[in-house]
Scaffold this motif. Sequence first.
Motif, PDB file in Angstrom:
ATOM      1  N   PHE A 140     -10.660  12.517   8.553  1.00 19.15           N
ATOM      2  CA  PHE A 140     -10.016  11.785   9.642  1.00 19.15           C
ATOM      3  C   PHE A 140      -9.729  10.357   9.181  1.00 19.15           C
ATOM      4  CE2 PHE A 140     -12.724  14.855  11.976  1.00 19.15           C
ATOM      5  CZ  PHE A 140     -11.766  15.452  12.761  1.00 19.15           C
ATOM      6  N   VAL A 141      -8.519   9.905   9.390  1.00 26.81           N
ATOM      7  CA  VAL A 141      -8.220   8.485   9.135  1.00 26.81           C
ATOM      8  C   VAL A 141      -8.326   7.780  10.495  1.00 26.81           C
ATOM      9  CG1 VAL A 141      -6.519   6.821   8.292  1.00 26.81           C
ATOM     10  CG2 VAL A 141      -6.724   9.074   7.186  1.00 26.81           C
ATOM     11  N   ASN A 142      -9.381   7.017  10.686  1.00 23.46           N
ATOM     12  CA  ASN A 142      -9.697   6.477  12.016  1.00 23.46           C
ATOM     13  C   ASN A 142      -8.853   5.271  12.428  1.00 23.46           C
ATOM     14  OD1 ASN A 142     -11.991   8.130  11.250  1.00 23.46           O
ATOM     15  ND2 ASN A 142     -12.825   7.433  13.179  1.00 23.46           N
ATOM     16  N   GLN A 143      -8.553   4.421  11.460  1.00 26.23           N
ATOM     17  CA  GLN A 143      -7.727   3.244  11.758  1.00 26.23           C
ATOM     18  C   GLN A 143      -7.354   2.568  10.440  1.00 26.23           C
ATOM     19  OE1 GLN A 143      -9.890   0.505  14.244  1.00 26.23           O
ATOM     20  NE2 GLN A 143     -11.714   0.525  13.003  1.00 26.23           N
ATOM     21  N   PHE A 144      -6.397   1.650  10.530  1.00 28.33           N
ATOM     22  CA  PHE A 144      -5.950   1.007   9.280  1.00 28.33           C
ATOM     23  C   PHE A 144      -5.406  -0.394   9.544  1.00 28.33           C
ATOM     24  CE2 PHE A 144      -2.854   4.058  10.936  1.00 28.33           C
ATOM     25  CZ  PHE A 144      -1.743   3.278  11.147  1.00 28.33           C
ATOM     26  N   PHE A 145      -5.951  -1.045  10.589  1.00 23.30           N
ATOM     27  CA  PHE A 145      -5.436  -2.363  10.998  1.00 23.30           C
ATOM     28  C   PHE A 145      -5.538  -3.407   9.889  1.00 23.30           C
ATOM     29  CE2 PHE A 145      -9.366  -4.697  11.277  1.00 23.30           C
ATOM     30  CZ  PHE A 145     -10.318  -3.670  11.364  1.00 23.30           C
ATOM     31  N   ASP A 146      -6.474  -3.196   8.921  1.00 30.87           N
ATOM     32  CA  ASP A 146      -6.674  -4.200   7.867  1.00 30.87           C
ATOM     33  C   ASP A 146      -6.061  -3.760   6.528  1.00 30.87           C
ATOM     34  OD1 ASP A 146      -8.404  -2.112   7.591  1.00 30.87           O
ATOM     35  OD2 ASP A 146     -10.205  -3.330   7.265  1.00 30.87           O
ATOM     36  N   HIS A 147      -5.250  -2.714   6.558  1.00 32.64           N
ATOM     37  CA  HIS A 147      -4.622  -2.260   5.312  1.00 32.64           C
ATOM     38  C   HIS A 147      -3.530  -3.257   4.908  1.00 32.64           C
ATOM     39  CE1 HIS A 147      -2.418   0.128   2.413  1.00 32.64           C
ATOM     40  NE2 HIS A 147      -3.415   1.006   2.402  1.00 32.64           N
ATOM     41  N   GLU A 148      -3.582  -3.685   3.659  1.00 28.97           N
ATOM     42  CA  GLU A 148      -2.620  -4.692   3.184  1.00 28.97           C
ATOM     43  C   GLU A 148      -1.173  -4.240   3.382  1.00 28.97           C
ATOM     44  OE1 GLU A 148      -3.078  -7.846   1.963  1.00 28.97           O
ATOM     45  OE2 GLU A 148      -5.206  -7.608   2.476  1.00 28.97           O
ATOM     46  N   GLY A 149      -0.926  -2.965   3.132  1.00 27.15           N
ATOM     47  CA  GLY A 149       0.440  -2.438   3.233  1.00 27.15           C
ATOM     48  C   GLY A 149       0.961  -2.492   4.662  1.00 27.15           C
ATOM     49  N   TYR A 150       0.104  -2.148   5.603  1.00 27.19           N
ATOM     50  CA  TYR A 150       0.465  -2.205   7.035  1.00 27.19           C
ATOM     51  C   TYR A 150       0.779  -3.659   7.414  1.00 27.19           C
ATOM     52  CZ  TYR A 150      -0.927  -2.927  11.966  1.00 27.19           C
ATOM     53  OH  TYR A 150      -1.013  -3.346  13.273  1.00 27.19           O
ATOM     54  N   LEU A 151      -0.120  -4.563   7.022  1.00 26.87           N
ATOM     55  CA  LEU A 151       0.057  -5.978   7.375  1.00 26.87           C
ATOM     56  C   LEU A 151       1.315  -6.543   6.701  1.00 26.87           C
ATOM     57  CD1 LEU A 151      -3.689  -7.028   6.909  1.00 26.87           C
ATOM     58  CD2 LEU A 151      -2.498  -6.859   9.106  1.00 26.87           C
ATOM     59  N   ASP A 152       1.496  -6.212   5.429  1.00 30.30           N
ATOM     60  CA  ASP A 152       2.646  -6.761   4.689  1.00 30.30           C
ATOM     61  C   ASP A 152       3.985  -6.253   5.223  1.00 30.30           C
ATOM     62  OD1 ASP A 152       1.045  -8.324   3.150  1.00 30.30           O
ATOM     63  OD2 ASP A 152       0.951  -6.950   1.438  1.00 30.30           O
ATOM     64  N   THR A 153       3.985  -5.031   5.756  1.00 29.94           N
ATOM     65  CA  THR A 153       5.243  -4.516   6.328  1.00 29.94           C
ATOM     66  C   THR A 153       5.622  -5.364   7.549  1.00 29.94           C
ATOM     67  OG1 THR A 153       4.455  -2.324   5.704  1.00 29.94           O
ATOM     68  CG2 THR A 153       6.449  -2.405   7.020  1.00 29.94           C
ATOM     69  N   ILE A 154       4.625  -5.659   8.378  1.00 26.50           N
ATOM     70  CA  ILE A 154       4.893  -6.482   9.575  1.00 26.50           C
ATOM     71  C   ILE A 154       5.328  -7.888   9.142  1.00 26.50           C
ATOM     72  CG2 ILE A 154       3.885  -7.467  11.679  1.00 26.50           C
ATOM     73  CD1 ILE A 154       2.031  -5.031  11.808  1.00 26.50           C
ATOM     74  N   VAL A 155       4.641  -8.419   8.127  1.00 27.75           N
ATOM     75  CA  VAL A 155       4.980  -9.756   7.618  1.00 27.75           C
ATOM     76  C   VAL A 155       6.432  -9.776   7.146  1.00 27.75           C
ATOM     77  CG1 VAL A 155       4.524 -11.314   5.666  1.00 27.75           C
ATOM     78  CG2 VAL A 155       2.624 -10.463   7.056  1.00 27.75           C
ATOM     79  N   GLU A 156       6.804  -8.747   6.385  1.00 24.64           N
ATOM     80  CA  GLU A 156       8.179  -8.689   5.861  1.00 24.64           C
ATOM     81  C   GLU A 156       9.202  -8.617   6.999  1.00 24.64           C
ATOM     82  OE1 GLU A 156      10.179  -5.669   2.997  1.00 24.64           O
ATOM     83  OE2 GLU A 156       8.560  -6.671   1.897  1.00 24.64           O
ATOM     84  N   ASN A 157       8.897  -7.823   8.014  1.00 23.45           N
ATOM     85  CA  ASN A 157       9.823  -7.733   9.158  1.00 23.45           C
ATOM     86  C   ASN A 157       9.911  -9.066   9.898  1.00 23.45           C
ATOM     87  OD1 ASN A 157      10.664  -5.120   8.753  1.00 23.45           O
ATOM     88  ND2 ASN A 157       9.173  -4.209  10.150  1.00 23.45           N
ATOM     89  N   ALA A 158       8.774  -9.754  10.013  1.00 21.17           N
ATOM     90  CA  ALA A 158       8.780 -11.055  10.714  1.00 21.17           C
ATOM     91  C   ALA A 158       9.601 -12.071   9.925  1.00 21.17           C
ATOM     92  CB  ALA A 158       7.348 -11.556  10.892  1.00 21.17           C
ATOM     93  N   GLN A 159       9.488 -11.992   8.595  1.00 20.17           N
ATOM     94  CA  GLN A 159      10.169 -12.980   7.749  1.00 20.17           C
ATOM     95  C   GLN A 159      11.686 -12.787   7.680  1.00 20.17           C
ATOM     96  OE1 GLN A 159       7.630 -12.560   4.342  1.00 20.17           O
ATOM     97  NE2 GLN A 159       6.562 -14.486   4.762  1.00 20.17           N
ATOM     98  N   LYS A 160      12.192 -11.752   8.343  1.00 21.10           N
ATOM     99  CA  LYS A 160      13.647 -11.616   8.454  1.00 21.10           C
ATOM    100  C   LYS A 160      14.189 -12.724   9.362  1.00 21.10           C
ATOM    101  CE  LYS A 160      13.675  -6.659   7.656  1.00 21.10           C
ATOM    102  NZ  LYS A 160      13.570  -5.353   8.301  1.00 21.10           N
TER     103      LYS A 160
END
Length: 337
Positions: free
Chosen positions: A158-178
């Motif tokens: 089971f993958v319970n959560q991934f709020f601290d995964h660098e890839g997840y965070l960096d995707t949001i960062v990249e979208n924000a930086q548009k």
Amino acid sequence: MSKKTTVLLLNLGTPKSPNVSDVRTYLFEFLNDPRVIDIPWLLRKILVNLIIVPFRAKGSSKIYKQVWTKDGSPLMIYGEKVKQLLQKELETNFTVELAMRYQQPSMKSVLDKIQKDMPQKLIILPMYPQYASSSTGSTFQKAMEIIKTWEVIPEVKFVNQFFDHEGYLDTIVENAQKNDLNEFDHFVFSYHGLPIRQINKVHPNRNCLTCNCHKEFKPDTDYYCYRSTCFETSRLLAEKLAIPKEKYTVSFQSRLDKNWLEPFSDKVVEEKAKNGAKKILVFSPAFVADCLETTVEIGIEYREIFEENGGEKLVLVESLNDHPKWIATLKDLVLKA
Ligand SMILES: C=CC1=C(C)c2cc3[nH]c(cc4nc(cc5[nH]c(cc1n2)c(C)c5CCC(=O)O)C(CCC(=O)O)=C4C)c(C)c3C=C
Ligand SMILES: [Fe+2]
Ligand SMILES: [Fe+2]
């Protein structure tokens, strides 16, 4: 030899169509889940079936019509896209499937298919970055109810959560930086809300609202506290984007009643506008794909509230959708599982 592995991606689900009767069927299944409306059986039946669903179906249908595209609901469209893209990224011993916790494709039908294929290993990955009993917990419970009846139970992860995964965070960062981040007076991290009683069940010996689990994330005690992980997600994103503490607010949207997590996102947006903010950027880190709660609730309703109260521009950071970094994140989560 690498194991024959099936990856089961999951999301909440969406009505079959935005018509009132399909929305009613969807809400009926969703809200009768004892992990979602976690009150005694009889009370839930009365509240959901005689009050919430009859009163909500028409209004929800109107909102679903706003989010619906010619190809259907965005949540489903992106679910399918992500499934196909992840399949391409993984070795041939992996099979990627998609199911929805409510409505179609149902977990039962997809797990029946998986059972016939007899994988050696099954990775169950609900696409919710922060664990909550009503989302991730409910999905795991349903999966276990089905799998426990199988003759052969494969190795299950089971993958319970991934709020601290660098890839997840960096995707949001990249979208924000548009966007040009210097343009904004304030930043709002808006998460799906939850009833306070559900948050308190995670650490029953203390009150989440009066403890400091939102100020400092302590994995030993707060790893599954949704409120705590939402605040931690926001801190991690703010750090990556160099947004100072006083320039952002963490808030919660989509409440069903007043006893849900505060501050409420709509009130925050209103208050920021009244206090002179002209431009705000809103993040929706709990949702990995465009859906009603992002496109309509933030993108249309909160924008109106902001503008009616003196604000000029509310920008919504787009969801992870089918971003290549998000697909790479899922691949990493799968390989680590
Ligand atoms: C982020 C994960 C989610 C949690 C946790 C969650 C809890 C939760 N939700 C409701 C009630 C409703 N949610 C609705 C829509 C909806 N919820 C999520 C995610 C989480 N919900 C998503 C992704 C969506 C959108 C689906 C789509 O097809 O676009 C709705 C339906 C819409 C409406 O009528 O407002 C309801 C109702 C509760 C009660 C709850 C936990 C207690
Ligand atoms: Fe929800
Ligand atoms: Fe907490």
